[in-house]
Design a protein around this motif. Structure first.
Motif, mmCIF file in Angstrom:
data_model
loop_
_atom_site.group_PDB
_atom_site.id
_atom_site.type_symbol
_atom_site.label_atom_id
_atom_site.label_comp_id
_atom_site.label_asym_id
_atom_site.label_seq_id
_atom_site.Cartn_x
_atom_site.Cartn_y
_atom_site.Cartn_z
ATOM 1 N N GLY A 64 16.830 -42.995 -65.079
ATOM 2 C CA GLY A 64 15.940 -43.336 -66.185
ATOM 3 C C GLY A 64 16.292 -42.660 -67.490
ATOM 4 N N GLY A 65 17.363 -41.889 -67.511
ATOM 5 C CA GLY A 65 17.697 -41.091 -68.685
ATOM 6 C C GLY A 65 18.325 -41.838 -69.843
ATOM 7 N N GLU A 66 19.183 -42.809 -69.552
ATOM 8 C CA GLU A 66 19.906 -43.497 -70.626
ATOM 9 C C GLU A 66 19.493 -44.962 -70.681
ATOM 10 O OE1 GLU A 66 24.449 -44.759 -71.922
ATOM 11 O OE2 GLU A 66 24.164 -43.459 -70.191
ATOM 12 N N LEU A 67 19.180 -45.435 -71.885
ATOM 13 C CA LEU A 67 18.852 -46.837 -72.088
ATOM 14 C C LEU A 67 20.115 -47.686 -72.103
ATOM 15 C CD1 LEU A 67 16.124 -47.026 -74.879
ATOM 16 C CD2 LEU A 67 16.011 -47.984 -72.588
ATOM 17 N N LEU A 68 20.117 -48.744 -71.302
ATOM 18 C CA LEU A 68 21.258 -49.657 -71.247
ATOM 19 C C LEU A 68 20.907 -51.039 -71.792
ATOM 20 C CD1 LEU A 68 22.380 -48.783 -67.597
ATOM 21 C CD2 LEU A 68 23.186 -47.768 -69.752
ATOM 22 N N GLY A 69 19.607 -51.314 -71.929
ATOM 23 C CA GLY A 69 19.156 -52.612 -72.418
ATOM 24 C C GLY A 69 17.712 -52.840 -72.030
ATOM 25 N N GLN A 70 17.325 -54.118 -71.934
ATOM 26 C CA GLN A 70 15.962 -54.451 -71.539
ATOM 27 C C GLN A 70 15.920 -55.828 -70.897
ATOM 28 O OE1 GLN A 70 13.160 -54.992 -74.759
ATOM 29 N NE2 GLN A 70 14.769 -55.701 -76.134
ATOM 30 N N VAL A 71 14.858 -56.068 -70.134
ATOM 31 C CA VAL A 71 14.578 -57.388 -69.571
ATOM 32 C C VAL A 71 13.165 -57.774 -69.992
ATOM 33 C CG1 VAL A 71 16.117 -57.218 -67.574
ATOM 34 C CG2 VAL A 71 13.762 -56.426 -67.369
ATOM 35 N N ASN A 72 12.923 -59.068 -70.074
ATOM 36 C CA ASN A 72 11.577 -59.544 -70.368
ATOM 37 C C ASN A 72 11.339 -60.802 -69.569
ATOM 38 O OD1 ASN A 72 12.064 -62.060 -72.113
ATOM 39 N ND2 ASN A 72 13.369 -60.516 -73.078
ATOM 40 N N TRP A 73 10.076 -61.121 -69.349
ATOM 41 C CA TRP A 73 9.726 -62.351 -68.653
ATOM 42 C C TRP A 73 8.347 -62.799 -69.098
ATOM 43 C CZ3 TRP A 73 9.776 -57.557 -66.556
ATOM 44 C CH2 TRP A 73 8.630 -57.103 -65.918
ATOM 45 N N HIS A 74 8.158 -64.101 -69.036
ATOM 46 C CA HIS A 74 6.877 -64.701 -69.391
ATOM 47 C C HIS A 74 6.661 -65.933 -68.518
ATOM 48 C CE1 HIS A 74 9.792 -66.921 -71.849
ATOM 49 N NE2 HIS A 74 8.969 -67.938 -71.684
ATOM 50 N N PRO A 75 5.391 -66.342 -68.356
ATOM 51 C CA PRO A 75 5.127 -67.513 -67.514
ATOM 52 C C PRO A 75 5.436 -68.816 -68.250
ATOM 53 C CG PRO A 75 3.074 -66.639 -68.386
ATOM 54 C CD PRO A 75 4.162 -65.703 -68.827
ATOM 55 N N LEU A 128 15.146 -50.318 -63.443
ATOM 56 C CA LEU A 128 14.207 -50.928 -64.377
ATOM 57 C C LEU A 128 13.087 -49.918 -64.565
ATOM 58 C CD1 LEU A 128 13.943 -54.570 -62.982
ATOM 59 C CD2 LEU A 128 15.463 -53.691 -64.772
ATOM 60 N N ALA A 129 12.722 -49.676 -65.820
ATOM 61 C CA ALA A 129 11.734 -48.647 -66.123
ATOM 62 C C ALA A 129 10.799 -49.130 -67.223
ATOM 63 C CB ALA A 129 12.439 -47.367 -66.579
ATOM 64 N N GLU A 130 9.619 -48.532 -67.259
ATOM 65 C CA GLU A 130 8.692 -48.839 -68.335
ATOM 66 C C GLU A 130 9.288 -48.349 -69.647
ATOM 67 O OE1 GLU A 130 4.914 -47.155 -67.260
ATOM 68 O OE2 GLU A 130 4.620 -48.611 -65.651
ATOM 69 N N ALA A 164 12.568 -51.590 -69.504
ATOM 70 C CA ALA A 164 13.848 -51.035 -69.941
ATOM 71 C C ALA A 164 14.853 -51.138 -68.804
ATOM 72 C CB ALA A 164 13.674 -49.574 -70.341
ATOM 73 N N VAL A 165 16.103 -51.336 -69.150
ATOM 74 C CA VAL A 165 17.206 -51.193 -68.212
ATOM 75 C C VAL A 165 17.801 -49.823 -68.506
ATOM 76 C CG1 VAL A 165 19.455 -52.057 -67.468
ATOM 77 C CG2 VAL A 165 17.662 -53.678 -68.166
ATOM 78 N N THR A 166 17.859 -48.987 -67.469
ATOM 79 C CA THR A 166 18.319 -47.611 -67.660
ATOM 80 C C THR A 166 19.343 -47.237 -66.586
ATOM 81 O OG1 THR A 166 16.669 -46.582 -66.208
ATOM 82 C CG2 THR A 166 16.001 -46.984 -68.506
ATOM 83 N N THR A 167 19.919 -46.062 -66.763
ATOM 84 C CA THR A 167 20.681 -45.480 -65.666
ATOM 85 C C THR A 167 19.707 -45.218 -64.528
ATOM 86 O OG1 THR A 167 20.372 -43.327 -66.715
ATOM 87 C CG2 THR A 167 22.492 -44.442 -67.101
ATOM 88 N N THR A 206 9.326 -46.742 -73.281
ATOM 89 C CA THR A 206 8.545 -45.740 -74.001
ATOM 90 C C THR A 206 8.276 -46.247 -75.413
ATOM 91 O OG1 THR A 206 10.461 -44.568 -74.883
ATOM 92 C CG2 THR A 206 9.678 -43.904 -72.687
ATOM 93 N N ASP A 207 7.445 -45.548 -76.161
ATOM 94 C CA ASP A 207 7.104 -45.960 -77.514
ATOM 95 C C ASP A 207 8.328 -46.041 -78.426
ATOM 96 O OD1 ASP A 207 4.440 -46.123 -76.810
ATOM 97 O OD2 ASP A 207 3.952 -44.114 -77.546
ATOM 98 N N THR A 208 9.312 -45.190 -78.212
ATOM 99 C CA THR A 208 10.484 -45.170 -79.093
ATOM 100 C C THR A 208 11.626 -46.071 -78.604
ATOM 101 O OG1 THR A 208 11.342 -43.233 -77.946
ATOM 102 C CG2 THR A 208 9.981 -42.838 -79.906
ATOM 103 N N ASP A 209 11.531 -46.606 -77.399
ATOM 104 C CA ASP A 209 12.624 -47.409 -76.844
ATOM 105 C C ASP A 209 12.897 -48.685 -77.638
ATOM 106 O OD1 ASP A 209 13.162 -45.589 -74.858
ATOM 107 O OD2 ASP A 209 12.124 -46.694 -73.286
ATOM 108 N N HIS A 210 11.850 -49.382 -78.084
ATOM 109 C CA HIS A 210 12.042 -50.634 -78.826
ATOM 110 C C HIS A 210 12.890 -50.391 -80.073
ATOM 111 C CE1 HIS A 210 9.404 -53.136 -76.414
ATOM 112 N NE2 HIS A 210 8.463 -52.215 -76.479
ATOM 113 N N GLU A 211 12.536 -49.343 -80.812
ATOM 114 C CA GLU A 211 13.268 -48.999 -82.025
ATOM 115 C C GLU A 211 14.729 -48.676 -81.718
ATOM 116 O OE1 GLU A 211 12.278 -45.667 -85.035
ATOM 117 O OE2 GLU A 211 10.400 -46.776 -84.648
#
Length: 167
Positions: A57-68, A13-15, A51-54, A17-22
């Motif tokens: 941290g090099g390859e994007l595999l997806g993402q996770v999110n959470w909220h209260p 799991l990684a922060e 971000a979900v990565t290898t 980056t600005d371009t990851d969402h796109e």
């Protein structure tokens, strides 16, 4: 380079980056996305994303999110509700289970919240198995919780408590 927050077996799991969402939007097949109906949300809870990565941290595999989410008037009534989205090439490889294990560990290690919950589509059998393998307990059906393709869809609710044993 992305900052790694938690590492697991071949995945991290990684922060974002600005371009990851796109990039994630361009490569997502939107298999279980919900319909947007144009109305504003009546409230806005903070939504956290990683971000979900290898593992490196090099390859994007997806993402996770959470909220209260709140079930009562005190902090002890707060839970984290999570979502995850794996890109099509990342599915069916056991990555989702490891991502959940990492997310649970990360949230319990970095917050005082004692409950993590999530739901999955009744037809998404892979996600159901993944949640159970990661130690989540199936709680029941949430009727008509989402709208997809113009139709109300049921979800299966899962949760894990800080005091639950981990697989």
């Amino acid at each position: 380079m992305r900052k790694i927050v938690a590492k697991g077996d071949g995945v991290a799991l990684a922060e974002l980056t600005d371009t990851d969402h796109e990039w994630l939007t361009e490569h997502n097949d939107n298999a279980f996305d919900v319909d947007r109906d144009g109305r504003d949300m009546p409230f806005q809870a903070p939504n956290h994303r990683l971000a979900v990565t290898t593992e490196d941290g090099g390859e994007l595999l997806g993402q996770v999110n959470w909220h209260p989410v709140n079930y009562g008037p005190s902090y002890g009534c707060v839970a984290w509700n999570f979502g995850r989205q794996l890109l099509p090439h990342s599915r069916g490889k056991g990555i989702g289970t490891e991502v959940l294990r990492l997310l649970v560990r990360h949230l319990f290690d970095t917050t005082d919240v004692d409950r993590i919950e999530g739901g999955t589509d009744t037809t998404n059998v892979r996600a159901q198995r993944s949640m159970e393998k990661a130690g989540f307990t199936r709680e029941g059906i949430i009727r008509g919780a989402q709208v997809r393709d113009g139709k109300r869809q049921d979800l299966i609710s899962y949760s894990i408590l800080r005091t639950d044993p981990r697989p």
